[in-house]
Structure formats: C-alpha cells, structure tokens
Write a protein that holds these residues in place. Structure first.
Motif, PDB file in Angstrom:
ATOM      1  N   TRP A 201       0.830  -1.194   0.000  1.00 10.28           N
ATOM      2  CA  TRP A 201       0.000   0.000   0.000  1.00 10.28           C
ATOM      3  C   TRP A 201       0.870   1.251   0.000  1.00 10.28           C
ATOM      4  N   TYR A 202       0.308   2.339  -0.527  1.00 14.07           N
ATOM      5  CA  TYR A 202       1.039   3.608  -0.578  1.00 14.07           C
ATOM      6  C   TYR A 202       1.025   4.278   0.798  1.00 14.07           C
ATOM      7  N   TYR A 203       2.217   4.634   1.270  1.00 11.23           N
ATOM      8  CA  TYR A 203       2.344   5.262   2.591  1.00 11.23           C
ATOM      9  C   TYR A 203       2.617   6.759   2.496  1.00 11.23           C
ATOM     10  N   GLY A 204       3.040   7.191   1.302  1.00 11.65           N
ATOM     11  CA  GLY A 204       3.354   8.604   1.111  1.00 11.65           C
ATOM     12  C   GLY A 204       4.775   8.778   0.601  1.00 11.65           C
ATOM     13  N   THR A 205       5.028   9.917  -0.030  1.00 11.69           N
ATOM     14  CA  THR A 205       6.357  10.231  -0.533  1.00 11.69           C
ATOM     15  C   THR A 205       7.046  11.169   0.448  1.00 11.69           C
ATOM     16  N   ARG A 206       8.267  10.830   0.834  1.00 10.84           N
ATOM     17  CA  ARG A 206       8.957  11.592   1.868  1.00 10.84           C
ATOM     18  C   ARG A 206       9.470  12.926   1.315  1.00 10.84           C
ATOM     19  N   GLN A 207       9.208  13.988   2.079  1.00  8.75           N
ATOM     20  CA  GLN A 207       9.636  15.343   1.753  1.00  8.75           C
ATOM     21  C   GLN A 207      10.495  15.871   2.900  1.00  8.75           C
ATOM     22  N   THR A 208      11.133  17.009   2.677  1.00 12.65           N
ATOM     23  CA  THR A 208      12.059  17.552   3.664  1.00 12.65           C
ATOM     24  C   THR A 208      11.525  18.844   4.259  1.00 12.65           C
ATOM     25  N   THR A 209      11.466  18.928   5.585  1.00 13.85           N
ATOM     26  CA  THR A 209      11.121  20.186   6.249  1.00 13.85           C
ATOM     27  C   THR A 209      12.378  20.734   6.922  1.00 13.85           C
ATOM     28  N   ALA A 210      12.429  22.067   7.077  1.00  8.99           N
ATOM     29  CA  ALA A 210      13.621  22.692   7.659  1.00  8.99           C
ATOM     30  C   ALA A 210      13.252  24.008   8.311  1.00  8.99           C
TER      31      ALA A 210
ATOM     32  N   ALA B 290       0.137  14.985  10.685  1.00  9.94           N
ATOM     33  CA  ALA B 290      -0.353  14.261  11.860  1.00  9.94           C
ATOM     34  C   ALA B 290       0.497  14.530  13.098  1.00  9.94           C
ATOM     35  N   MET B 291       1.799  14.681  12.913  1.00 10.35           N
ATOM     36  CA  MET B 291       2.715  14.897  14.040  1.00 10.35           C
ATOM     37  C   MET B 291       2.918  16.381  14.351  1.00 10.35           C
ATOM     38  N   LYS B 292       2.218  17.236  13.579  1.00  5.33           N
ATOM     39  CA  LYS B 292       2.262  18.696  13.786  1.00  5.33           C
ATOM     40  C   LYS B 292       3.673  19.278  13.691  1.00  5.33           C
ATOM     41  N   PHE B 293       4.498  18.685  12.825  1.00  8.74           N
ATOM     42  CA  PHE B 293       5.842  19.225  12.640  1.00  8.74           C
ATOM     43  C   PHE B 293       5.792  20.634  12.049  1.00  8.74           C
ATOM     44  N   TYR B 294       4.678  20.943  11.379  1.00  3.83           N
ATOM     45  CA  TYR B 294       4.530  22.289  10.808  1.00  3.83           C
ATOM     46  C   TYR B 294       4.512  23.374  11.882  1.00  3.83           C
ATOM     47  N   GLU B 295       4.270  23.001  13.132  1.00  2.00           N
ATOM     48  CA  GLU B 295       4.293  23.991  14.219  1.00  2.00           C
ATOM     49  C   GLU B 295       5.717  24.415  14.567  1.00  2.00           C
ATOM     50  N   VAL B 296       6.702  23.573  14.240  1.00  2.00           N
ATOM     51  CA  VAL B 296       8.087  23.856  14.624  1.00  2.00           C
ATOM     52  C   VAL B 296       9.028  23.890  13.413  1.00  2.00           C
ATOM     53  N   GLN B 297       8.460  23.917  12.213  1.00  2.00           N
ATOM     54  CA  GLN B 297       9.231  24.074  10.978  1.00  2.00           C
ATOM     55  C   GLN B 297       8.472  25.043  10.076  1.00  2.00           C
ATOM     56  N   ASP B 298       9.187  25.937   9.432  1.00  2.00           N
ATOM     57  CA  ASP B 298       8.531  26.943   8.592  1.00  2.00           C
ATOM     58  C   ASP B 298       8.625  26.648   7.103  1.00  2.00           C
ATOM     59  N   TYR B 299       9.419  25.662   6.730  1.00  2.00           N
ATOM     60  CA  TYR B 299       9.680  25.434   5.306  1.00  2.00           C
ATOM     61  C   TYR B 299       9.564  23.946   4.963  1.00  2.00           C
ATOM     62  N   ILE B 300       8.953  23.685   3.818  1.00  2.00           N
ATOM     63  CA  ILE B 300       8.873  22.329   3.287  1.00  2.00           C
ATOM     64  C   ILE B 300       9.416  22.354   1.867  1.00  2.00           C
ATOM     65  N   ALA B 301      10.400  21.493   1.600  1.00  2.00           N
ATOM     66  CA  ALA B 301      10.942  21.331   0.252  1.00  2.00           C
ATOM     67  C   ALA B 301      10.445  20.002  -0.309  1.00  2.00           C
ATOM     68  N   LEU B 302       9.861  20.047  -1.490  1.00  2.00           N
ATOM     69  CA  LEU B 302       9.336  18.830  -2.108  1.00  2.00           C
ATOM     70  C   LEU B 302      10.488  18.093  -2.786  1.00  2.00           C
ATOM     71  N   THR B 303      11.202  17.326  -1.979  1.00  2.00           N
ATOM     72  CA  THR B 303      12.374  16.598  -2.458  1.00  2.00           C
ATOM     73  C   THR B 303      12.037  15.229  -3.033  1.00  2.00           C
ATOM     74  N   ASN B 304      10.877  14.693  -2.716  1.00  2.00           N
ATOM     75  CA  ASN B 304      10.390  13.439  -3.330  1.00  2.00           C
ATOM     76  C   ASN B 304      11.451  12.341  -3.364  1.00  2.00           C
ATOM     77  N   HIS B 305      12.204  12.208  -2.278  1.00  2.00           N
ATOM     78  CA  HIS B 305      13.369  11.337  -2.329  1.00  2.00           C
ATOM     79  C   HIS B 305      13.088   9.864  -2.051  1.00  2.00           C
ATOM     80  N   PHE B 306      11.931   9.562  -1.507  1.00  2.00           N
ATOM     81  CA  PHE B 306      11.664   8.157  -1.169  1.00  2.00           C
ATOM     82  C   PHE B 306      10.161   7.905  -1.153  1.00  2.00           C
TER      83      PHE B 306
END
Length: 320
Positions: free
Chosen positions: A141-150, A213-229
């Motif tokens: 099943w598809y779990y999602g494509t991993r992206q990078t936050t910073a 789901a883990m609310k990482f957006y509360e402690v990271q301001d940037y998401i780069a669509l790196t599509n690495h995995f």
C-alpha cells in the motif's frame, strides 16, 4: 463401546470446532496507530474479509506497536505466533539485504513505479526470498512520498549543506541526508517534535500526512518537495498460515487486502493533494527545488550498493 464412540465423536467435533475458530480469525500487527491512513485500510480489509467470507473469516487488529516494533512482529510471524504484519517494503532489508536497492533514494519514481517493480522479475525474486524467510507478501500500500522540512528555505541542494537532519535509523535515509550535504541525526520518532522545537536538529524528512499528523509544521517553517523516497506498507502473512489455507480462503484474503489497499491509498493520495494548500494557509513556505542535483548526489551511495550486490544491480531493479 457405544459410549466410547460417542465420546470420541464428541472430542473430534470439539477439536474441529476449535481448529475452525482458530483458522477463522487472523491476527494482524502494525506499528501505526488508529488515526493513521493504513489503519483505516486495515479496518476496511477486516470488514471486506468478513463480507466476502460470509463471516467465516475475520481479523483481529493490533495497532500502535502493541505487540512490539516491526522486527519483533516479523519474528512472531516467523514463529507462528502472529498471522500478519505490516512493515515498510524496503524495511525488510534487515533480513533480505537486496531490498536496500529499492530503498535507495530516487530509485523508485512513484507508487505506480513501485508496484511495477514488485510485480516484475526482480520483485518476483524478492517474493521468493520473503517466503524463504517464512512470510508471504500479499500487497504493498502507498504510505506517502517523503519530503524535507527545515528551519530555513530550501531552494536548491546547496541549501542542504550543514543542516542537522533527523532521519530514522535506516541506512538509505541516512545516506540521503549525507549525500545531499546534511548531517544525519537519528532521533526516535516520538522525540522528533521536541528535537525540532529545541533546535537539536534543523530539519527532518517524512511524508506530508505524517508531517501533518505529528504537527511538525508547528516547529518548521519550510517544506521542500524533495520526493526522495516512496514509502510503502507491505502487507505480509505467515507463509505457513497461507499455505495451510484453502484456495477459497486465499481468494477471500487476497480480495480483502486489495480492498483495504484501495481505501488506504485513496486517503493518502487525497491527503497529499490537499496538504500543500493547507500548509500554505498555515504560513509555511513550500519550495520545489531542481531534483537533478539531488539524484546526481546519490551516485556514490549507488556505487556502494553495487559494490555489495554487483554491477548493474540498481538497473536490474528498475528494469533498465
């Protein structure tokens, strides 16, 4: 003699009934919790199995790693103590080393590509290795494509340099961080939010639904669509359990697993499509860096893998 015959008949009936009950309810363990997309898929699998079997088969779900981490649950499946387990497909590389090849960043383009590889010649070789380990792969099943936050904007691979990036303790994700210029910092998943909040790490990588789901957006301001995995959820069953089923039971389980996958995949794809706008509304900056340099940066890691598995090993995975 009649009494003995009746007693033996009664015992036989009890044993047959007990066997039937044991065969009817499968046990299914996973690390994901009850709010995850894959758990919703597992619930749909359970409901479909009960429907198509007319109630003759069912599933008892054990979410949230209640039976241990995925390695512990795989061991239980191998020992016949658990019927089914969900793990990441390449996560099984700890007992099937060749799966490192499909876990390598940028080898798999997207979920459709992953399914093609698994259904193809290389995937069939891996299927035999799964069964050698006492497990049968039913579906992925598809779990999602991993992206990078910073905590800084990532416009190009140059912006990755020096970032302390949290990764799971997984070789191919550690290799991603290292080869794009970041410093990998394996941190337990439950501790990632705090590590980001306290600047113990500067960045992390996960699928968008996990970031939400883990609310990482509360402690990271940037998401780069790196599509690495391209992350996956491999649905596996004990090979002994599978081989002991009738053709009808196998057909019921196969149909139900596919139905569960459709539910899980739809939720995940929809979430990914909607989350970009949602994150922007929350004030995050989304960037789409040129991924060509990211892919090029992985070549040294590919060379390491080919030194281990033979020249052309990665090309063999993707069918080139």
């Amino acid at each position: 003699m009649k009494l003995i015959t009746k007693t033996l008949s009664g015992l036989t009936a009890i044993l047959m009934a007990t066997t039937s009950i044991q065969a009817a309810e499968l046990t299914f363990g996973m690390q994901d919790n009850e709010v995850s997309n894959v758990y919703q898929g597992a619930v749909a699998f359970k409901e479909k199995l009960e429907e198509v079997s007319g109630g003759e088969m069912s599933v008892k779900l054990f979410p949230s790693a209640t039976l241990g981490d995925f390695k512990a649950m795989v061991a239980q499946v191998q020992a016949g103590e658990l019927d089914m387990v969900m793990t990441g497909y390449p996560d099984m590389s700890y007992i099937i080393p060749e799966l490192k090849l499909i876990g390598a960043p940028y080898v798999v383009k997207d979920y459709d590509h992953l399914k093609e590889i698994i259904a193809g010649p290389w995937g069939q070789e891996m299927d035999a290795k799964f069964q050698d380990q006492g497990v049968k792969l039913l579906d992925v099943w598809y779990y999602g494509t991993r992206q990078t936050t910073a905590n800084k904007q990532i416009d190009s691979i140059a912006d990755m340099a020096g970032l302390r990036m949290r990764t799971p303790n997984v070789p191919f994700l550690i290799a991603y961080a290292e080869n794009v210029g970041a410093t990998p910092a394996p941190v337990a998943f439950q501790e990632v939010y705090l590590a980001l909040q306290t600047n113990q790490v500067d960045a992390q990588e996960n699928p968008l639904p996990t970031i939400d789901a883990m609310k990482f957006y509360e402690v990271q301001d940037y998401i780069a669509l790196t599509n690495h995995f391209v992350a996956s959820a491999a649905i596996q069953i004990s090979a002994d359990k599978w081989n002991g089923m009738s053709d009808q039971e196998k057909a019921w389980v196969s149909e139900a697993v596919l139905a569960g996958g459709e539910v899980s995949n739809e939720i995940t794809f929809n979430a990914e499509a909607n989350l970009i706008d949602s994150f922007k509304e929350k004030g995050l900056t989304i960037t789409e860096p040129d991924l060509t340099p990211f892919r090029e940066a992985m070549k040294p890691y590919y060379e390491e893998l080919e030194a281990e598995f033979g020249e052309g090993a990665i090309a063999n995975v993707i069918g080139n």
